[in-house]
Design a protein around this motif. Structure first.
Motif, mmCIF file in Angstrom:
data_model
loop_
_atom_site.group_PDB
_atom_site.id
_atom_site.type_symbol
_atom_site.label_atom_id
_atom_site.label_comp_id
_atom_site.label_asym_id
_atom_site.label_seq_id
_atom_site.Cartn_x
_atom_site.Cartn_y
_atom_site.Cartn_z
ATOM 1 N N GLU A 175 1.852 -12.433 -12.529
ATOM 2 C CA GLU A 175 1.594 -13.507 -13.329
ATOM 3 C C GLU A 175 0.680 -14.364 -13.167
ATOM 4 N N ARG A 176 0.300 -14.574 -11.851
ATOM 5 C CA ARG A 176 -1.132 -15.460 -11.611
ATOM 6 C C ARG A 176 -2.519 -14.699 -11.739
ATOM 7 N N GLY A 177 -2.144 -13.283 -12.176
ATOM 8 C CA GLY A 177 -3.239 -12.390 -12.213
ATOM 9 C C GLY A 177 -4.192 -12.348 -10.691
ATOM 10 N N GLU A 178 -3.187 -12.195 -9.842
ATOM 11 C CA GLU A 178 -3.576 -12.235 -8.391
ATOM 12 C C GLU A 178 -3.168 -10.865 -7.612
ATOM 13 N N ARG A 179 -2.449 -10.022 -8.265
ATOM 14 C CA ARG A 179 -1.848 -8.715 -7.676
ATOM 15 C C ARG A 179 -2.498 -8.002 -7.011
ATOM 16 N N ASP A 180 -3.745 -7.685 -7.573
ATOM 17 C CA ASP A 180 -4.681 -6.914 -6.965
ATOM 18 C C ASP A 180 -5.455 -7.353 -5.784
ATOM 19 N N ARG A 181 -5.292 -8.672 -5.436
ATOM 20 C CA ARG A 181 -6.075 -9.017 -4.332
ATOM 21 C C ARG A 181 -4.894 -9.226 -3.088
ATOM 22 N N ALA A 182 -4.043 -8.645 -3.457
ATOM 23 C CA ALA A 182 -2.738 -8.828 -2.233
ATOM 24 C C ALA A 182 -2.041 -7.595 -2.071
ATOM 25 N N ARG A 183 -1.690 -7.275 -0.672
ATOM 26 C CA ARG A 183 -1.031 -6.285 -0.507
ATOM 27 C C ARG A 183 0.194 -6.732 0.066
ATOM 28 N N ILE A 184 1.497 -5.904 -0.276
ATOM 29 C CA ILE A 184 2.915 -6.395 0.059
ATOM 30 C C ILE A 184 3.626 -5.228 0.772
ATOM 31 N N THR A 185 3.983 -5.521 1.927
ATOM 32 C CA THR A 185 4.553 -4.507 2.856
ATOM 33 C C THR A 185 5.868 -5.057 3.353
ATOM 34 N N ILE A 186 6.786 -4.274 3.142
ATOM 35 C CA ILE A 186 8.229 -4.437 3.715
ATOM 36 C C ILE A 186 8.135 -3.754 5.102
ATOM 37 N N VAL A 187 8.614 -4.339 6.261
ATOM 38 C CA VAL A 187 8.582 -3.655 7.360
ATOM 39 C C VAL A 187 10.236 -3.753 7.679
ATOM 40 N N SER A 188 10.800 -2.809 8.397
ATOM 41 C CA SER A 188 12.256 -2.506 8.817
ATOM 42 C C SER A 188 12.276 -1.722 9.815
ATOM 43 N N PRO A 189 13.321 -1.953 10.724
ATOM 44 C CA PRO A 189 13.640 -0.681 11.857
ATOM 45 C C PRO A 189 14.276 0.607 11.204
ATOM 46 N N ASP A 190 14.606 0.384 10.020
ATOM 47 C CA ASP A 190 15.389 1.533 9.332
ATOM 48 C C ASP A 190 14.598 2.033 8.004
ATOM 49 N N PRO A 191 14.998 2.923 7.444
ATOM 50 C CA PRO A 191 14.333 3.553 6.190
ATOM 51 C C PRO A 191 14.970 2.822 5.289
ATOM 52 N N PRO A 192 14.354 2.804 3.942
ATOM 53 C CA PRO A 192 14.810 2.009 2.827
ATOM 54 C C PRO A 192 16.185 2.212 2.537
ATOM 55 N N GLY A 193 17.012 1.185 2.356
ATOM 56 C CA GLY A 193 18.430 1.541 2.214
ATOM 57 C C GLY A 193 19.226 -0.101 2.371
ATOM 58 N N LEU A 194 20.374 0.128 2.494
ATOM 59 C CA LEU A 194 21.444 -1.140 2.702
ATOM 60 C C LEU A 194 22.199 -1.000 3.814
ATOM 61 N N HIS A 195 21.583 -0.707 5.068
ATOM 62 C CA HIS A 195 22.448 -0.174 6.118
ATOM 63 C C HIS A 195 23.619 0.870 5.698
ATOM 64 N N LEU A 196 23.130 1.844 4.937
ATOM 65 C CA LEU A 196 23.960 2.859 4.464
ATOM 66 C C LEU A 196 23.319 4.132 4.547
ATOM 67 N N GLU A 197 23.926 5.148 4.972
ATOM 68 C CA GLU A 197 23.370 6.541 4.641
ATOM 69 C C GLU A 197 23.519 6.894 3.499
ATOM 70 N N ASP A 198 22.706 6.803 2.339
ATOM 71 C CA ASP A 198 23.036 7.153 1.253
ATOM 72 C C ASP A 198 21.825 7.461 0.491
ATOM 73 N N SER A 199 21.759 8.666 -0.027
ATOM 74 C CA SER A 199 20.311 9.216 -0.397
ATOM 75 C C SER A 199 20.142 8.608 -1.815
ATOM 76 N N ASP A 200 21.125 8.339 -2.741
ATOM 77 C CA ASP A 200 21.015 7.831 -4.069
ATOM 78 C C ASP A 200 20.439 6.359 -4.157
ATOM 79 N N VAL A 201 20.836 5.481 -2.920
ATOM 80 C CA VAL A 201 20.548 4.207 -2.844
ATOM 81 C C VAL A 201 18.857 4.155 -2.263
ATOM 82 N N SER A 202 18.671 5.044 -1.441
ATOM 83 C CA SER A 202 17.345 5.168 -0.996
ATOM 84 C C SER A 202 16.154 5.417 -1.855
ATOM 85 N N ILE A 203 16.696 6.478 -2.784
ATOM 86 C CA ILE A 203 15.718 6.930 -3.726
ATOM 87 C C ILE A 203 15.457 5.883 -4.916
#
Ligand SMILES: Cc1cc2nc3c(=O)[nH]c(=O)nc-3n(C[C@H](O)[C@H](O)[C@H](O)COP(=O)(O)OP(=O)(O)OC[C@H]3O[C@@H](n4cnc5c(N)ncnc54)[C@H](O)[C@@H]3O)c2cc1C
Length: 375
Positions: A175-203
């Motif tokens: 919205e501010r026109g600043e997206r290309d000046r910033a990098r957003i990174t999520i860090v986690s001990p786990d793979p993408p998910g909700l503390h569940l072993e579920d491939s559909d959630v992860s995808i």
């Protein structure tokens, strides 16, 4: 006449009090103790941080609006519990000393174990209280370029606000026109998910993150933060200009000395929400030792089960209600990538995953419903 004492004025404690007030006759006394008269609607704190709602939209005064004259409310700190004597010590509040009870519901939530991460207090933001969310919101307002790191530390059992913060930040920068000046990174001990072993959630999560150009770094167990950098126990590091991290969670300190908890201080309960090995004591919400994420709708359902079984116990009956550990959650991306997940955590069935703008709307509608039902 039975004296029922409820500890904690969050989702678990409040719903337990409401259900008991409906189910117990007037001869029984219900008292709720909490350190603050303000109930906080936590799922709205990301929206608060991003200026999409106000402080008064996320807090309810328990004394004025929530509890009927059927429930006594005491604003005080719970210090210690004596289950054999059936007493609780309270301090720093309207009443100090020991309160006796016949039946107890423990709903004191989680403790933020920030001390486990060196430098967390000094250098990281989080948004697990109204004040901290507003403070993080100020940092977001001042962030215009560079590296934004958002994530969870080992033991943080709450992935939803991590994703919602990353999506909200991506939208704001767009919205501010600043997206290309910033990098957003999520860090986690786990793979993408909700503390569940579920491939559909992860995808579904991976696709939504990719659509917003948000990087995800798994296997990133942060153990220390310095000004401008976070480091992990396995030798990795990342620089940041903006950092929002969920610290490790633990169970409430008020239960640790009782021998009823696991090593992270979560209370062992059975499916009737009865504390294992202690008579006349129930526990509900984030404080209990169940696997998976810690969520408000779980606290609500557990409180309903505990209240029903406690009322049955007072009437001399066996437990009549059992808790099923399922998760129903919306990750609000703010638009058509919003994700709904329903999963029975104690079963091997795959999660039901849906995606679309409707779920963003549904989450707000649920918030409004809660507000309307309690004002
Ligand atoms: C930013 C954020 C977003 C979230 N999003 C979602 C979501 O989208 N969906 C969802 O289902 N869940 C969500 N959650 C999780 C949800 O809010 C929690 O699972 C829920 O609040 C747990 O309820 P509880 O009653 O167990 O604990 P709490 O709500 O933490 O309540 C505990 C109460 O006990 C009081 N207390 C604690 N210690 C003491 C003491 N020693 N003496 C006296 N009082 C004490 C506290 O002040 C508080 O009133 C979110 C949480 C956060 C922080």
């Amino acid at each position: 006449m039975a004296k029922v004492l409820i500890l904690g004025g969050g989702f678990g404690g409040v719903v337990a009090a409401e259900r008991l007030a409906e189910q117990l006759g007037d001869e029984h006394q219900i008292t709720l103790v909490s350190r603050s008269r303000w109930f906080v609607f936590y799922p709205a704190l990301v929206r608060l941080a991003f200026g999409k709602c106000q402080r008064e939209d996320v807090s309810l005064n328990l004394r004025q609006t929530l509890l009927t004259e059927r429930v006594n409310f005491i604003e005080a700190e719970v210090a210690r519990i004596y289950p054999v004597e059936r007493k609780v010590t309270i301090a720093h509040g309207e009443v100090e000393g020991k309160l006796s009870y016949d039946y107890l519901i423990f709903a004191l939530g989680r403790r933020l174990a920030t001390e486990q991460i060196t430098g967390f207090y000094e250098h990281a933001h989080h948004l697990l209280s109204v004040e901290k969310a507003l403070r993080f919101g100020k940092a977001v307002a001042e962030f215009h370029e560079g590296s934004a790191v958002i994530g969870q530390c080992p033991g943080a059992r709450l992935p939803v606000p991590v994703y919602e913060t990353a999506f909200a930040l991506a939208r704001l920068l767009d919205e501010r026109g600043e997206r290309d000046r910033a990098r957003i990174t999520i860090v986690s001990p786990d793979p993408p998910g909700l503390h569940l072993e579920d491939s559909d959630v992860s995808i579904a999560l991976r696709n939504a993150l990719a659509a917003h150009d948000i990087e995800f770094r798994p296997d990133f167990p942060i153990d220390r933060v310095t000004p401008g950098a976070a480091a992990t126990s396995n030798g990795q590091g990342i620089n940041f200009n903006l950092l929002m991290l969920l610290p490790p969670f633990q169970g409430s300190a008020a239960a640790t000395h009782l021998g009823i908890t696991n090593e992270e201080s979560y209370i062992n309960v059975d499916s009737a929400m009865h504390v294992v090995g202690v008579e006349r004591m129930y526990a509900v919400g984030d404080c209990v030792n169940f696997t998976g994420p810690k969520m408000g709708h779980m606290a609500v359902r557990q409180a309903e089960v505990a209240a029903t079984n406690l009322a049955a116990e007072i009437a001399g009956h066996l437990p009549v209600s059992r808790y099923i550990h399922d998760m129903k959650v919306v990750i609000d991306e703010g638009g058509s990538d919003s994700i709904y997940v329903h999963k029975e955590i104690w079963s091997n069935e795959p999660a039901n995953v849906r995606q679309g703008r409707f779920w963003s709307w549904a989450k707000r509608a649920q918030e409004k419903y809660w507000e309307a039902a309690h004002s």
